[in-house]
Design a protein around this motif. Structure first.
Motif, mmCIF file in Angstrom:
data_model
loop_
_atom_site.group_PDB
_atom_site.id
_atom_site.type_symbol
_atom_site.label_atom_id
_atom_site.label_comp_id
_atom_site.label_asym_id
_atom_site.label_seq_id
_atom_site.Cartn_x
_atom_site.Cartn_y
_atom_site.Cartn_z
ATOM 1 N N THR A 39 1.067 -1.241 -0.012
ATOM 2 C CA THR A 39 -0.013 -0.087 0.092
ATOM 3 C C THR A 39 0.732 1.087 0.102
ATOM 4 O O THR A 39 0.452 2.136 -0.711
ATOM 5 N N SER A 45 -11.790 -1.501 -0.395
ATOM 6 C CA SER A 45 -10.494 -2.295 0.145
ATOM 7 C C SER A 45 -10.744 -3.566 0.878
ATOM 8 O O SER A 45 -11.702 -3.830 1.367
ATOM 9 N N THR A 46 -9.782 -4.287 1.106
ATOM 10 C CA THR A 46 -9.934 -5.688 1.969
ATOM 11 C C THR A 46 -10.354 -5.278 3.225
ATOM 12 O O THR A 46 -11.143 -5.642 3.955
ATOM 13 N N ALA A 47 -9.748 -4.108 3.810
ATOM 14 C CA ALA A 47 -9.860 -3.802 5.175
ATOM 15 C C ALA A 47 -11.492 -3.392 5.050
ATOM 16 O O ALA A 47 -12.131 -3.872 6.165
ATOM 17 N N VAL A 72 -7.540 -15.380 9.315
ATOM 18 C CA VAL A 72 -6.799 -14.548 8.325
ATOM 19 C C VAL A 72 -5.599 -15.459 7.745
ATOM 20 O O VAL A 72 -4.875 -16.444 8.284
ATOM 21 N N ASP A 106 -9.965 -13.649 5.495
ATOM 22 C CA ASP A 106 -9.358 -12.516 4.972
ATOM 23 C C ASP A 106 -8.082 -13.132 4.174
ATOM 24 O O ASP A 106 -7.062 -13.866 4.570
ATOM 25 N N ALA A 118 -6.431 -11.361 1.409
ATOM 26 C CA ALA A 118 -6.014 -10.268 0.679
ATOM 27 C C ALA A 118 -5.104 -10.812 -0.319
ATOM 28 O O ALA A 118 -5.139 -10.157 -1.297
ATOM 29 N N SER A 119 -3.879 -11.219 0.069
ATOM 30 C CA SER A 119 -2.996 -11.578 -0.995
ATOM 31 C C SER A 119 -3.000 -12.817 -1.610
ATOM 32 O O SER A 119 -1.767 -13.152 -2.082
HETATM 33 C C1 LIG Z 1 -2.793 -6.319 2.178
HETATM 34 C C2 LIG Z 1 -3.722 -6.824 3.373
HETATM 35 C C3 LIG Z 1 -4.849 -6.385 3.564
HETATM 36 C C4 LIG Z 1 -5.144 -5.117 3.343
HETATM 37 O O1 LIG Z 1 -5.629 -5.104 2.008
HETATM 38 P P1 LIG Z 1 -6.279 -3.759 1.431
HETATM 39 O O2 LIG Z 1 -6.938 -4.312 0.288
HETATM 40 O O3 LIG Z 1 -5.164 -2.746 1.235
HETATM 41 O O4 LIG Z 1 -7.063 -3.058 2.321
HETATM 42 C C5 LIG Z 1 -5.415 -7.180 4.538
HETATM 43 N N1 LIG Z 1 -5.306 -8.352 5.011
HETATM 44 C C6 LIG Z 1 -4.108 -9.010 4.747
HETATM 45 C C7 LIG Z 1 -3.556 -10.296 5.163
HETATM 46 C C8 LIG Z 1 -3.424 -8.336 3.769
HETATM 47 O O5 LIG Z 1 -2.040 -8.808 3.200
#
Ligand SMILES: *Cc1c(COP(=O)(O)O)cnc(C)c1O
Length: 399
Positions: free
Chosen positions: A23, A73-75, A160, A190, A192-193
């Motif tokens: 980010t 966003s993911t958050a 997560v 979560d 996200a990545s």
């Molecule tokens: C990057 C990340 C986020 C945040 O993602 P955004 O889309 O930037 O809000 C949340 N959780 C994990 C595990 C991440 O690696």
């Protein structure tokens, strides 16, 4: 219309990003399909509910989910998914948040999953009004601890998947889901990545959240996929606490295009290119004195390999963190992956390298080592001092 000089116009330095999708570095290089879609929708009015329906179809197809929705966003996706589990599709409750009167108000999460990806993840839970119900210890959680925590007040459980979490001793997703589902508690993942768009739903998650601006190369956004009822309730948060984190038409169109492009991408060719970069880095750096390199695989099994660079500072006369800090200076800053700096190492990630950059990176690397070897630069900052200086820099923004 591209503006090749935009960095120059803004007085920003061009970055060689060997750290990953961060980010703080503007996340990823957007794919051309996303850029085109965003520009194309820009001048039009759209019925946002209809656009969101189209996005739901695209996300559902890519993830094998019943439905999907796009968030800022993911958050934001985590916060809204939790809110969805609290309110369902009740518009009165949706407007009532973050006042939790009359609603289930606990989110269960393993202590070893409380990560910081730029802010503490528990804040995404607390922003809804919910309380965090931690289970286990930093390095271990047990199934009875999860079962004990689940109860009539549990709104959801958060799981997560990330290199940031404790690497061992955590509950597996399947057993986590089984225990939660036995108590009718929905599980939010979560991811996200994570590259695998289907695995976590297949393993039992009710909702899974991906970042639109990491590996997908879309605009800043999040994707939530899963059970239709919960996705509907997530979408409806746009009329509640989701409003301050709303996503616009341009991001929705951009991330849809990125998702479709991801499905068509030649992943084999990209892997081969990354492998060639890694080989070049490995072959060039391994003969250097005080440098020990090895290929490291991704801790959460994404198909990425990185170069792990261990610095023996008694030989290099420069520590890993000082080297990382010097590489990040100058007109072409090289940003390395800093996860292991505290243990005298860093990593080089090939996946965001533009043509020509892997070679420039090596030149900078050798130059800095040569400077350290030949000049007496005086006492270095300790790792703690560097971290303190960076924190001080942050809070003095915009100076
Ligand atoms: C990057 C990340 C986020 C945040 O993602 P955004 O889309 O930037 O809000 C949340 N959780 C994990 C595990 C991440 O690696």
């Amino acid at each position: 219309m591209t503006k090749p000089d935009i960095l120059n116009e803004l007085g920003l330095r061009p970055i060689i990003n060997a750290s990953g999708t961060m980010t703080t570095l503007g996340a990823s290089m957007m794919v051309p399909e996303a850029v085109e879609a965003m520009a194309a929708i820009g001048p039009h009015f759209v019925e946002m509910g209809e656009l969101h329906k189209q996005a739901s179809r695209v996300i559902a197809k890519a993830t094998d989910a019943q439905a999907g929705t796009v968030t800022a966003s993911t958050a934001a996706g985590i916060a809204l998914a939790i809110a969805a589990c609290m309110t369902g599709s009740d518009l009165g409750r949706i407007e009532q948040l973050p006042d939790i009167t009359g609603m289930k108000d606990e989110v269960v999460v393993q202590l070893g999953h409380l990560v910081d990806f730029g802010h503490p993840i528990d804040q995404d839970i607390r922003i809804t009004g919910c309380r965090v119900r931690l289970i286990g210890q930093a390095t271990e959680s047990k199934i009875h601890q999860l079962e004990h925590a689940l109860g009539p007040n549990t709104a959801a459980a958060l799981y997560v998947v990330s290199h940031h979490t404790a690497r061992f001793g955590m509950l597996g997703l399947k057993e986590f889901c089984d225990a939660c589902h036995a108590q009718h508690v929905p599980v939010i993942v979560d991811a996200a990545s994570e590259y695998d768009l289907k695995k976590f739903l297949a393993d039992g998650a009710d909702l899974v959240i991906y970042s639109g601006h990491k590996f997908l190369g879309g605009p800043t956004s999040g994707l939530v996929a899963g059970k239709k009822e919960l996705i509907r309730a997530t979408y409806l948060q746009n009329h509640g606490i989701g409003r301050p984190m709303k996503v616009g038409k341009e991001s929705i169109c951009g991330v849809m295009a990125a998702l479709e492009a991801w499905g068509r991408r030649d992943h084999e060719a990209i892997r081969a290119r990354e492998k060639a970069i890694l080989d070049l880095w490995f072959d060039t750096l391994s003969p250097l004195t005080g440098i020990e390199v090895r290929i490291s695989s991704d801790p959460t099994d994404n198909p990425i390999e990185r170069l792990h660079v261990q610095i023996d500072e008694t030989q290099t006369r420069i520590s890993a963190w000082e080297l990382a800090s010097r590489l990040a200076q100058g007109p072409t800053p090289v940003i390395v992956r800093g996860e292991y700096l505290g243990s005298g190492a860093f990593e080089l990630d090939p996946c965001n390298q533009k043509d020509g950059q892997p070679e420039v990176l090596l030149e900078r690397f050798k130059q800095e080592l040569e400077t350290a070897r030949t000049q007496n630069a005086g006492p270095e900052e300790s790792f703690a001092e560097i971290r303190r200086r960076q924190a001080a820099q942050l809070v003095s923004w915009p100076d």
